[in-house]
Motif scaffolding. Sequence first.
Motif, PDB file in Angstrom:
ATOM      1  N   VAL A 167       1.935 -14.812  -1.050  1.00  0.00           N
ATOM      2  CA  VAL A 167       0.707 -14.103  -0.688  1.00  0.00           C
ATOM      3  C   VAL A 167       1.043 -12.682  -0.241  1.00  0.00           C
ATOM      4  O   VAL A 167       0.380 -11.712  -0.639  1.00  0.00           O
ATOM      5  CB  VAL A 167      -0.057 -14.852   0.416  1.00  0.00           C
ATOM      6  CG1 VAL A 167      -1.232 -14.024   0.906  1.00  0.00           C
ATOM      7  CG2 VAL A 167      -0.541 -16.202  -0.098  1.00  0.00           C
ATOM      8  N   ALA A 168       2.079 -12.540   0.570  1.00  0.00           N
ATOM      9  CA  ALA A 168       2.506 -11.207   0.990  1.00  0.00           C
ATOM     10  C   ALA A 168       2.968 -10.387  -0.206  1.00  0.00           C
ATOM     11  O   ALA A 168       2.739  -9.168  -0.271  1.00  0.00           O
ATOM     12  CB  ALA A 168       3.622 -11.324   2.027  1.00  0.00           C
ATOM     13  N   GLY A 169       3.615 -11.045  -1.171  1.00  0.00           N
ATOM     14  CA  GLY A 169       4.040 -10.344  -2.382  1.00  0.00           C
ATOM     15  C   GLY A 169       2.855  -9.825  -3.183  1.00  0.00           C
ATOM     16  O   GLY A 169       2.886  -8.700  -3.708  1.00  0.00           O
ATOM     17  N   ILE A 170       1.803 -10.626  -3.279  1.00  0.00           N
ATOM     18  CA  ILE A 170       0.604 -10.209  -4.012  1.00  0.00           C
ATOM     19  C   ILE A 170      -0.089  -9.054  -3.297  1.00  0.00           C
ATOM     20  O   ILE A 170      -0.568  -8.102  -3.925  1.00  0.00           O
ATOM     21  CB  ILE A 170      -0.348 -11.405  -4.184  1.00  0.00           C
ATOM     22  CG1 ILE A 170       0.273 -12.441  -5.119  1.00  0.00           C
ATOM     23  CG2 ILE A 170      -1.707 -10.957  -4.723  1.00  0.00           C
ATOM     24  CD1 ILE A 170      -0.434 -13.766  -5.120  1.00  0.00           C
ATOM     25  N   LEU A 171      -0.137  -9.110  -1.974  1.00  0.00           N
ATOM     26  CA  LEU A 171      -0.732  -8.011  -1.209  1.00  0.00           C
ATOM     27  C   LEU A 171       0.096  -6.731  -1.360  1.00  0.00           C
ATOM     28  O   LEU A 171      -0.447  -5.621  -1.295  1.00  0.00           O
ATOM     29  CB  LEU A 171      -0.853  -8.396   0.258  1.00  0.00           C
ATOM     30  CG  LEU A 171      -1.802  -9.550   0.580  1.00  0.00           C
ATOM     31  CD1 LEU A 171      -1.867  -9.795   2.088  1.00  0.00           C
ATOM     32  CD2 LEU A 171      -3.198  -9.276   0.033  1.00  0.00           C
ATOM     33  N   THR A 172       1.397  -6.880  -1.572  1.00  0.00           N
ATOM     34  CA  THR A 172       2.243  -5.718  -1.856  1.00  0.00           C
ATOM     35  C   THR A 172       1.854  -5.100  -3.185  1.00  0.00           C
ATOM     36  O   THR A 172       1.779  -3.863  -3.323  1.00  0.00           O
ATOM     37  CB  THR A 172       3.726  -6.127  -1.874  1.00  0.00           C
ATOM     38  OG1 THR A 172       4.060  -6.755  -0.635  1.00  0.00           O
ATOM     39  CG2 THR A 172       4.624  -4.918  -2.086  1.00  0.00           C
ATOM     40  N   TYR A 173       1.608  -5.940  -4.171  1.00  0.00           N
ATOM     41  CA  TYR A 173       1.135  -5.464  -5.475  1.00  0.00           C
ATOM     42  C   TYR A 173      -0.207  -4.761  -5.340  1.00  0.00           C
ATOM     43  O   TYR A 173      -0.431  -3.688  -5.928  1.00  0.00           O
ATOM     44  CB  TYR A 173       1.035  -6.650  -6.427  1.00  0.00           C
ATOM     45  CG  TYR A 173       0.422  -6.332  -7.772  1.00  0.00           C
ATOM     46  CD1 TYR A 173       1.121  -5.586  -8.713  1.00  0.00           C
ATOM     47  CD2 TYR A 173      -0.854  -6.785  -8.093  1.00  0.00           C
ATOM     48  CE1 TYR A 173       0.568  -5.304  -9.943  1.00  0.00           C
ATOM     49  CE2 TYR A 173      -1.418  -6.502  -9.325  1.00  0.00           C
ATOM     50  CZ  TYR A 173      -0.706  -5.754 -10.254  1.00  0.00           C
ATOM     51  OH  TYR A 173      -1.258  -5.466 -11.464  1.00  0.00           O
TER      52      TYR A 173
END
Length: 276
Positions: A167-173
């Motif tokens: 989820v944090a990775g997607i928010l980074t995107y």
Amino acid sequence: MATGTEPPGTDRTATGVRSPGRAAIAARHLRTDRWWLSPAATAAGLLAFVAYSTWRAFANADYYAAPYVSPFYSPCLAENCVPMRGGPNWEIFGSWWGLSPALLILVFPLGFRLTCYYYRKAYYRGFWAAPPACAVAEPHRTYTGETRFPLLLQNLHRYFFYAALPVAGILTYDTALTFRNADYAWGHAGFGTLLFLVNITLIWAYTISCHSCRHIVGGRLKHFSKHPVRYRLWTWVGRLNARHMLLAWASLISVALCDLYVYLLATGTFDDPRFF
């Protein structure tokens, strides 16, 4: 101070420090400061976030204003999502899902925070008075800790940590996508870009400062000297872990502010100020 274990006139139906078998001390505690301010402020802050996030999660509207998408709705996993050009539109659940798509994704970051060691302390004290503060006895008759349902589910924290990472990775995107303008041209940045950068920094700092992360990178090691890389990672996470409470609140506020900012843009309250 002389104490007994069951003074005359003891009420056998009393709970907490007044229950039979507890030390017969007249005062419930000896604190003279306003100890109740901290749990009261904690409860107020958490209630405010719960109320706001519940409203926004069920609103199912005004969560996308190009190029910004609310972190409450990312990734979008149903067909009833607003199309986001280049954004995380993954129609895994198809058309049968008729409720707000935010309900499909919020369970993971909220589960991570709900079972977080710091947040447990916060709402145990703020809502359940277990105990309400240091050196202030709790009013409950018995104490079972986290050995019974539903608190037994707190042991899922390490698994919610694994779920929080993507989820944090997607928010980074999503944050990378904010370097576009409303026409999706790259090489631009607005005030929302800055807000999203601050938010994702706090999200990652809070996530990797988690006690489970600290245990994963350095736990169960008998000889740090034989694992220099893991030891270095453990010390870095340990420094962040010392600020876990601050990061928990800062990231909670920043994610709500990002959602509010997108909402204000989507409803036409104001335009996003552009830096370049």
